[in-house]
Design a protein around this motif. Structure first.
Motif, PDB file in Angstrom:
ATOM      1  N   ARG A   1     -10.129  15.627   0.430  1.00 40.23           N
ATOM      2  CA  ARG A   1      -9.079  16.463  -0.138  1.00 40.23           C
ATOM      3  C   ARG A   1      -8.619  17.503   0.871  1.00 40.23           C
ATOM      4  NH1 ARG A   1     -11.179  18.292  -5.063  1.00 40.23           N
ATOM      5  NH2 ARG A   1     -12.436  19.706  -3.826  1.00 40.23           N
ATOM      6  N   ASN A   2      -9.537  18.059   1.648  1.00 39.73           N
ATOM      7  CA  ASN A   2      -9.189  19.049   2.673  1.00 39.73           C
ATOM      8  C   ASN A   2      -8.377  18.420   3.805  1.00 39.73           C
ATOM      9  OD1 ASN A   2     -10.485  21.042   1.247  1.00 39.73           O
ATOM     10  ND2 ASN A   2     -12.389  20.851   2.387  1.00 39.73           N
ATOM     11  N   MET A   3      -8.631  17.165   4.099  1.00 43.32           N
ATOM     12  CA  MET A   3      -7.848  16.486   5.134  1.00 43.32           C
ATOM     13  C   MET A   3      -6.429  16.211   4.635  1.00 43.32           C
ATOM     14  SD  MET A   3     -10.606  13.800   6.695  1.00 43.32           S
ATOM     15  CE  MET A   3      -9.390  12.992   7.687  1.00 43.32           C
ATOM     16  N   TRP A   4      -6.275  15.938   3.351  1.00 44.66           N
ATOM     17  CA  TRP A   4      -4.979  15.590   2.764  1.00 44.66           C
ATOM     18  C   TRP A   4      -4.075  16.815   2.673  1.00 44.66           C
ATOM     19  CZ3 TRP A   4      -2.915  10.947   1.584  1.00 44.66           C
ATOM     20  CH2 TRP A   4      -1.777  10.926   0.815  1.00 44.66           C
ATOM     21  N   THR A   5      -4.658  17.960   2.314  1.00 45.53           N
ATOM     22  CA  THR A   5      -3.827  19.168   2.129  1.00 45.53           C
ATOM     23  C   THR A   5      -3.749  20.024   3.345  1.00 45.53           C
ATOM     24  OG1 THR A   5      -5.729  20.387   1.234  1.00 45.53           O
ATOM     25  CG2 THR A   5      -4.257  19.287  -0.327  1.00 45.53           C
TER      26      THR A   5
ATOM     27  N   MET B   1      -5.648   0.556  -6.780  1.00 47.26           N
ATOM     28  CA  MET B   1      -5.386   1.441  -5.641  1.00 47.26           C
ATOM     29  C   MET B   1      -4.956   2.831  -6.091  1.00 47.26           C
ATOM     30  SD  MET B   1      -3.516  -0.969  -2.878  1.00 47.26           S
ATOM     31  CE  MET B   1      -4.266  -2.426  -2.238  1.00 47.26           C
ATOM     32  N   GLY B   2      -4.170   2.909  -7.161  1.00 49.60           N
ATOM     33  CA  GLY B   2      -3.754   4.213  -7.668  1.00 49.60           C
ATOM     34  C   GLY B   2      -4.937   5.049  -8.122  1.00 49.60           C
ATOM     35  N   ILE B   3      -5.846   4.433  -8.868  1.00 48.77           N
ATOM     36  CA  ILE B   3      -7.045   5.143  -9.333  1.00 48.77           C
ATOM     37  C   ILE B   3      -7.959   5.467  -8.160  1.00 48.77           C
ATOM     38  CG2 ILE B   3      -9.159   4.882 -10.686  1.00 48.77           C
ATOM     39  CD1 ILE B   3      -7.479   3.304 -12.734  1.00 48.77           C
ATOM     40  N   SER B   4      -8.113   4.526  -7.226  1.00 50.42           N
ATOM     41  CA  SER B   4      -8.996   4.740  -6.074  1.00 50.42           C
ATOM     42  C   SER B   4      -8.535   5.913  -5.216  1.00 50.42           C
ATOM     43  CB  SER B   4      -9.069   3.481  -5.211  1.00 50.42           C
ATOM     44  OG  SER B   4      -9.616   2.428  -5.933  1.00 50.42           O
ATOM     45  N   ILE B   5      -7.253   5.993  -4.958  1.00 48.46           N
ATOM     46  CA  ILE B   5      -6.742   7.092  -4.146  1.00 48.46           C
ATOM     47  C   ILE B   5      -6.976   8.417  -4.846  1.00 48.46           C
ATOM     48  CG2 ILE B   5      -4.603   8.140  -3.257  1.00 48.46           C
ATOM     49  CD1 ILE B   5      -3.701   5.219  -2.638  1.00 48.46           C
ATOM     50  N   GLU B   6      -6.743   8.438  -6.148  1.00 47.96           N
ATOM     51  CA  GLU B   6      -6.969   9.662  -6.914  1.00 47.96           C
ATOM     52  C   GLU B   6      -8.434  10.076  -6.860  1.00 47.96           C
ATOM     53  OE1 GLU B   6      -6.650  11.039 -11.552  1.00 47.96           O
ATOM     54  OE2 GLU B   6      -5.301   9.485 -10.835  1.00 47.96           O
ATOM     55  N   LYS B   7      -9.339   9.117  -7.038  1.00 47.24           N
ATOM     56  CA  LYS B   7     -10.785   9.411  -7.024  1.00 47.24           C
ATOM     57  C   LYS B   7     -11.259   9.785  -5.622  1.00 47.24           C
ATOM     58  CE  LYS B   7     -11.434   8.690 -11.347  1.00 47.24           C
ATOM     59  NZ  LYS B   7     -11.527   9.839 -12.227  1.00 47.24           N
ATOM     60  N   LEU B   8     -10.751   9.097  -4.597  1.00 49.07           N
ATOM     61  CA  LEU B   8     -11.150   9.425  -3.230  1.00 49.07           C
ATOM     62  C   LEU B   8     -10.750  10.850  -2.843  1.00 49.07           C
ATOM     63  CD1 LEU B   8     -10.398   6.146  -1.269  1.00 49.07           C
ATOM     64  CD2 LEU B   8     -12.615   7.239  -1.538  1.00 49.07           C
ATOM     65  N   LEU B   9      -9.602  11.265  -3.319  1.00 47.90           N
ATOM     66  CA  LEU B   9      -9.139  12.610  -2.963  1.00 47.90           C
ATOM     67  C   LEU B   9      -9.795  13.704  -3.792  1.00 47.90           C
ATOM     68  CD1 LEU B   9      -5.425  11.929  -2.113  1.00 47.90           C
ATOM     69  CD2 LEU B   9      -7.316  12.377  -0.571  1.00 47.90           C
ATOM     70  N   GLN B  10     -10.689  13.341  -4.687  1.00 49.82           N
ATOM     71  CA  GLN B  10     -11.506  14.336  -5.374  1.00 49.82           C
ATOM     72  C   GLN B  10     -12.719  14.718  -4.539  1.00 49.82           C
ATOM     73  OE1 GLN B  10     -12.345  12.765  -9.266  1.00 49.82           O
ATOM     74  NE2 GLN B  10     -10.287  13.230 -10.014  1.00 49.82           N
ATOM     75  N   ILE B  11     -13.008  13.931  -3.503  1.00 44.66           N
ATOM     76  CA  ILE B  11     -14.086  14.266  -2.573  1.00 44.66           C
ATOM     77  C   ILE B  11     -13.587  15.417  -1.712  1.00 44.66           C
ATOM     78  CG2 ILE B  11     -15.501  13.413  -0.656  1.00 44.66           C
ATOM     79  CD1 ILE B  11     -15.107  10.568  -1.866  1.00 44.66           C
TER      80      ILE B  11
ATOM     81  N   ALA C   1       1.150  10.941  -3.136  1.00 43.30           N
ATOM     82  CA  ALA C   1       1.614  12.080  -2.336  1.00 43.30           C
ATOM     83  C   ALA C   1       2.819  12.762  -2.990  1.00 43.30           C
ATOM     84  CB  ALA C   1       1.980  11.621  -0.929  1.00 43.30           C
ATOM     85  N   ALA C   2       3.631  11.989  -3.697  1.00 46.88           N
ATOM     86  CA  ALA C   2       4.806  12.549  -4.368  1.00 46.88           C
ATOM     87  C   ALA C   2       4.440  13.202  -5.699  1.00 46.88           C
ATOM     88  CB  ALA C   2       5.850  11.457  -4.593  1.00 46.88           C
ATOM     89  N   GLY C   3       3.188  13.076  -6.104  1.00 48.73           N
ATOM     90  CA  GLY C   3       2.742  13.682  -7.350  1.00 48.73           C
ATOM     91  C   GLY C   3       3.000  12.831  -8.581  1.00 48.73           C
TER      92      GLY C   3
ATOM     93  N   ILE D   1       0.814  -1.215   0.000  1.00 45.71           N
ATOM     94  CA  ILE D   1       0.000   0.000   0.000  1.00 45.71           C
ATOM     95  C   ILE D   1       0.851   1.270   0.000  1.00 45.71           C
ATOM     96  CG2 ILE D   1      -0.265   0.099   2.505  1.00 45.71           C
ATOM     97  CD1 ILE D   1      -3.003   0.935  -0.033  1.00 45.71           C
ATOM     98  N   ALA D   2       2.102   1.156   0.426  1.00 44.37           N
ATOM     99  CA  ALA D   2       2.976   2.332   0.454  1.00 44.37           C
ATOM    100  C   ALA D   2       3.171   2.917  -0.940  1.00 44.37           C
ATOM    101  CB  ALA D   2       4.331   1.966   1.062  1.00 44.37           C
ATOM    102  N   GLY D   3       3.199   2.079  -1.958  1.00 47.08           N
ATOM    103  CA  GLY D   3       3.414   2.556  -3.324  1.00 47.08           C
ATOM    104  C   GLY D   3       2.331   3.499  -3.809  1.00 47.08           C
ATOM    105  N   PRO D   4       1.072   3.069  -3.812  1.00 45.00           N
ATOM    106  CA  PRO D   4       0.020   3.969  -4.281  1.00 45.00           C
ATOM    107  C   PRO D   4      -0.146   5.221  -3.411  1.00 45.00           C
ATOM    108  CG  PRO D   4      -0.751   1.717  -4.348  1.00 45.00           C
ATOM    109  CD  PRO D   4       0.576   1.693  -3.656  1.00 45.00           C
TER     110      PRO D   4
END
Length: 152
Positions: free
Chosen positions: A148-152, A134-144, A28-30, A20-23
């Motif tokens: 997204r506010n918790m991440w940034t 997982m890569g797509i899921s993380i991207e889609k989840l952070l569009q919520i 996070a690294a962009g 899970i560290a990879g996705p």
């Protein structure tokens, strides 16, 4: 380029142990999705190759080092055997990135005496599948917005 390489190698090193560290760290690294897939799959497959080819030696020497009296069938081993009986090699390989670790899944398959070629092939398919999902899921989840506010 130096920062990129250090970041890539850091994520790669963590993927040797936890898939899970990879996705998560790749996002996070962009990194783009293809970069996330490359770093995650390469990290997992390094562990798989290492423990596939050294699995017999590891199993033999590990049992000598550990002499504790453990129950032969714990709840965890019963569950692994149940999955093995229902789904076989691909069931264990499919669950390796999500539940087991790359090392754990490889050691389980090696202990069942599976051919090295089959271990490597099934783990590769599983790693590619789960890194994309997982890569797509993380991207889609952070569009919520809330997440997204918790991440940034």
């Amino acid at each position: 380029m130096g920062d990129y390489l250090i970041t890539f190698l850091g994520i790669y090193f963590l993927c040797l142990f936890k898939f899970i560290a990879g996705p998560v760290l790749g996002f996070a690294a962009g990194y783009a999705l293809w970069e996330i897939v490359v770093v995650t799959v390469s990290g997992m497959m390094t562990s798989v190759l290492f423990f596939t080819f050294l699995g017999e030696w590891f199993k033999k020497n590990w049992s000598i080092i550990i002499k504790k009296k453990k129950p032969k069938f714990s709840k965890r081993t019963r569950n692994i055997i149940r999955i093995w009986q229902k789904f076989g090699v691909f069931g264990i390989a499919l669950l390796t990135p999500v539940i087991l670790t790359p090392i754990g899944g490889t050691v389980v398959l090696t202990s069942f005496g599976i051919a090295k070629k089959k271990i490597i092939g099934s783990m590769f398919i599983s790693a590619v599948f789960w890194s994309i999902v997982m890569g797509i899921s993380i991207e889609k989840l952070l569009q919520i917005p809330f997440l997204r506010n918790m991440w940034t």
